[in-house]
Design a protein around this motif. Structure first.
Motif, PDB file in Angstrom:
ATOM      1  N   ALA A 199       0.838  -1.197   0.000  1.00 53.96           N
ATOM      2  CA  ALA A 199       0.000   0.000   0.000  1.00 53.96           C
ATOM      3  C   ALA A 199       0.875   1.250   0.000  1.00 53.96           C
ATOM      4  O   ALA A 199       1.895   1.306   0.671  1.00 53.96           O
ATOM      5  CB  ALA A 199      -0.907  -0.001   1.226  1.00 53.96           C
ATOM      6  N   THR A 200       0.470   2.233  -0.783  1.00 51.85           N
ATOM      7  CA  THR A 200       1.179   3.507  -0.825  1.00 51.85           C
ATOM      8  C   THR A 200       0.686   4.363   0.330  1.00 51.85           C
ATOM      9  O   THR A 200      -0.519   4.487   0.521  1.00 51.85           O
ATOM     10  CB  THR A 200       0.905   4.226  -2.156  1.00 51.85           C
ATOM     11  OG1 THR A 200       1.291   3.372  -3.219  1.00 51.85           O
ATOM     12  CG2 THR A 200       1.681   5.528  -2.244  1.00 51.85           C
ATOM     13  N   PRO A 201       1.612   4.944   1.123  1.00 49.96           N
ATOM     14  CA  PRO A 201       1.158   5.768   2.236  1.00 49.96           C
ATOM     15  C   PRO A 201       0.381   6.986   1.732  1.00 49.96           C
ATOM     16  O   PRO A 201       0.714   7.567   0.708  1.00 49.96           O
ATOM     17  CB  PRO A 201       2.450   6.205   2.926  1.00 49.96           C
ATOM     18  CG  PRO A 201       3.562   5.836   2.031  1.00 49.96           C
ATOM     19  CD  PRO A 201       3.041   4.893   1.005  1.00 49.96           C
ATOM     20  N   MET A 202      -0.653   7.329   2.448  1.00 43.82           N
ATOM     21  CA  MET A 202      -1.470   8.483   2.068  1.00 43.82           C
ATOM     22  C   MET A 202      -0.775   9.753   2.532  1.00 43.82           C
ATOM     23  O   MET A 202      -0.308   9.831   3.650  1.00 43.82           O
ATOM     24  CB  MET A 202      -2.858   8.377   2.702  1.00 43.82           C
ATOM     25  CG  MET A 202      -3.660   7.197   2.201  1.00 43.82           C
ATOM     26  SD  MET A 202      -3.960   7.235   0.429  1.00 43.82           S
ATOM     27  CE  MET A 202      -5.090   8.587   0.325  1.00 43.82           C
ATOM     28  N   ARG A 203      -0.702  10.725   1.653  1.00 39.79           N
ATOM     29  CA  ARG A 203      -0.115  12.016   1.989  1.00 39.79           C
ATOM     30  C   ARG A 203      -1.151  13.093   1.712  1.00 39.79           C
ATOM     31  O   ARG A 203      -1.891  13.011   0.741  1.00 39.79           O
ATOM     32  CB  ARG A 203       1.111  12.289   1.135  1.00 39.79           C
ATOM     33  CG  ARG A 203       2.261  11.384   1.441  1.00 39.79           C
ATOM     34  CD  ARG A 203       3.489  11.856   0.672  1.00 39.79           C
ATOM     35  NE  ARG A 203       4.588  10.962   0.916  1.00 39.79           N
ATOM     36  CZ  ARG A 203       4.936   9.956   0.127  1.00 39.79           C
ATOM     37  NH1 ARG A 203       4.280   9.712  -0.974  1.00 39.79           N
ATOM     38  NH2 ARG A 203       5.960   9.184   0.434  1.00 39.79           N
ATOM     39  N   ALA A 204      -1.145  14.087   2.540  1.00 36.99           N
ATOM     40  CA  ALA A 204      -2.035  15.222   2.307  1.00 36.99           C
ATOM     41  C   ALA A 204      -1.596  15.924   1.034  1.00 36.99           C
ATOM     42  O   ALA A 204      -0.399  16.111   0.818  1.00 36.99           O
ATOM     43  CB  ALA A 204      -1.981  16.177   3.484  1.00 36.99           C
ATOM     44  N   PRO A 205      -2.538  16.299   0.159  1.00 30.59           N
ATOM     45  CA  PRO A 205      -2.161  16.953  -1.101  1.00 30.59           C
ATOM     46  C   PRO A 205      -1.305  18.194  -0.901  1.00 30.59           C
ATOM     47  O   PRO A 205      -0.387  18.454  -1.668  1.00 30.59           O
ATOM     48  CB  PRO A 205      -3.507  17.310  -1.731  1.00 30.59           C
ATOM     49  CG  PRO A 205      -4.489  16.417  -1.089  1.00 30.59           C
ATOM     50  CD  PRO A 205      -3.959  16.113   0.282  1.00 30.59           C
ATOM     51  N   ASP A 206      -1.580  18.972   0.143  1.00 33.85           N
ATOM     52  CA  ASP A 206      -0.791  20.180   0.366  1.00 33.85           C
ATOM     53  C   ASP A 206       0.639  19.850   0.791  1.00 33.85           C
ATOM     54  O   ASP A 206       1.562  20.588   0.489  1.00 33.85           O
ATOM     55  CB  ASP A 206      -1.467  21.112   1.372  1.00 33.85           C
ATOM     56  CG  ASP A 206      -1.777  20.440   2.692  1.00 33.85           C
ATOM     57  OD1 ASP A 206      -2.028  19.222   2.698  1.00 33.85           O
ATOM     58  OD2 ASP A 206      -1.777  21.139   3.724  1.00 33.85           O
ATOM     59  N   GLU A 207       0.860  18.741   1.476  1.00 32.56           N
ATOM     60  CA  GLU A 207       2.212  18.316   1.862  1.00 32.56           C
ATOM     61  C   GLU A 207       2.998  17.906   0.622  1.00 32.56           C
ATOM     62  O   GLU A 207       4.153  18.291   0.453  1.00 32.56           O
ATOM     63  CB  GLU A 207       2.168  17.156   2.864  1.00 32.56           C
ATOM     64  CG  GLU A 207       1.608  17.519   4.204  1.00 32.56           C
ATOM     65  CD  GLU A 207       2.510  18.432   5.018  1.00 32.56           C
ATOM     66  OE1 GLU A 207       3.736  18.458   4.785  1.00 32.56           O
ATOM     67  OE2 GLU A 207       1.984  19.135   5.890  1.00 32.56           O
ATOM     68  N   SER A 208       2.383  17.133  -0.259  1.00 39.39           N
ATOM     69  CA  SER A 208       3.045  16.730  -1.501  1.00 39.39           C
ATOM     70  C   SER A 208       3.360  17.953  -2.354  1.00 39.39           C
ATOM     71  O   SER A 208       4.441  18.051  -2.941  1.00 39.39           O
ATOM     72  CB  SER A 208       2.168  15.768  -2.296  1.00 39.39           C
ATOM     73  OG  SER A 208       2.002  14.569  -1.598  1.00 39.39           O
ATOM     74  N   LYS A 209       2.435  18.885  -2.404  1.00 37.32           N
ATOM     75  CA  LYS A 209       2.639  20.104  -3.182  1.00 37.32           C
ATOM     76  C   LYS A 209       3.783  20.929  -2.599  1.00 37.32           C
ATOM     77  O   LYS A 209       4.618  21.459  -3.339  1.00 37.32           O
ATOM     78  CB  LYS A 209       1.352  20.929  -3.199  1.00 37.32           C
ATOM     79  CG  LYS A 209       1.455  22.186  -4.027  1.00 37.32           C
ATOM     80  CD  LYS A 209       0.147  22.949  -4.017  1.00 37.32           C
ATOM     81  CE  LYS A 209       0.314  24.242  -4.774  1.00 37.32           C
ATOM     82  NZ  LYS A 209      -0.864  25.092  -4.658  1.00 37.32           N
ATOM     83  N   ALA A 210       3.851  21.021  -1.284  1.00 40.43           N
ATOM     84  CA  ALA A 210       4.921  21.780  -0.626  1.00 40.43           C
ATOM     85  C   ALA A 210       6.287  21.158  -0.922  1.00 40.43           C
ATOM     86  O   ALA A 210       7.248  21.876  -1.225  1.00 40.43           O
ATOM     87  CB  ALA A 210       4.678  21.833   0.879  1.00 40.43           C
ATOM     88  N   ARG A 211       6.380  19.838  -0.863  1.00 37.70           N
ATOM     89  CA  ARG A 211       7.649  19.156  -1.179  1.00 37.70           C
ATOM     90  C   ARG A 211       8.029  19.399  -2.641  1.00 37.70           C
ATOM     91  O   ARG A 211       9.186  19.661  -2.955  1.00 37.70           O
ATOM     92  CB  ARG A 211       7.530  17.668  -0.911  1.00 37.70           C
ATOM     93  CG  ARG A 211       7.484  17.318   0.541  1.00 37.70           C
ATOM     94  CD  ARG A 211       7.577  15.799   0.693  1.00 37.70           C
ATOM     95  NE  ARG A 211       7.136  15.410   1.992  1.00 37.70           N
ATOM     96  CZ  ARG A 211       5.917  14.970   2.280  1.00 37.70           C
ATOM     97  NH1 ARG A 211       5.013  14.841   1.333  1.00 37.70           N
ATOM     98  NH2 ARG A 211       5.597  14.645   3.498  1.00 37.70           N
TER      99      ARG A 211
END
Length: 91
Positions: free
Chosen positions: A3-15
Motif C-alpha cells: 500500500a502507498t502511504p497516504m499524503r495530504a495533497p498540500d504536503e506533496s505540493k509543498a515538497r
C-alpha cells in the motif's frame, strides 16, 4: 503490491515546490531534472545524485537517496544544498 502511504495533497505540493526551487538553483551550474517516481514521490536528479524533500507540517529538509540530510528546505538551505550538488554531490 504494498500500500502507498497516504499524503495530504498540500504536503506533496509543498515538497514538490521546494524541489522545483532547488532544481532551478542547481541548474545554474549543472543539469538537474525533476522526476516523479512510480509511488508518486517527487525527486530531483543531479548527475548520479537523487534528492528528495522530506518532512511534514511546514518543516522540510533536502535528503539524498542514501539518507544524507543536505540542509533544511528554507531560503538558506536552498543555497547550501545547491552548492553541495553543484560541486558534485556526496562522494
Amino acid at each position: 503490491m504494498p500500500a502507498t502511504p497516504m499524503r495530504a495533497p498540500d504536503e506533496s505540493k509543498a515538497r514538490h515546490e521546494r524541489l522545483v526551487r532547488l532544481g532551478l538553483e542547481v541548474s545554474r551550474h549543472r543539469p538537474a531534472r525533476l522526476i516523479r517516481r512510480r509511488n508518486g514521490q517527487w525527486a530531483l536528479t543531479v548527475g548520479t545524485e537523487t534528492v528528495y524533500c522530506a518532512g511534514a507540517e511546514g518543516v522540510y529538509a533536502y535528503v539524498t537517496h542514501h539518507g544524507l540530510i543536505l540542509s533544511p528546505a528554507n531560503d538558506e538551505g536552498v543555497a547550501r544544498a545547491a552548492t553541495h550538488l553543484a560541486e558534485g554531490g556526496a562522494r
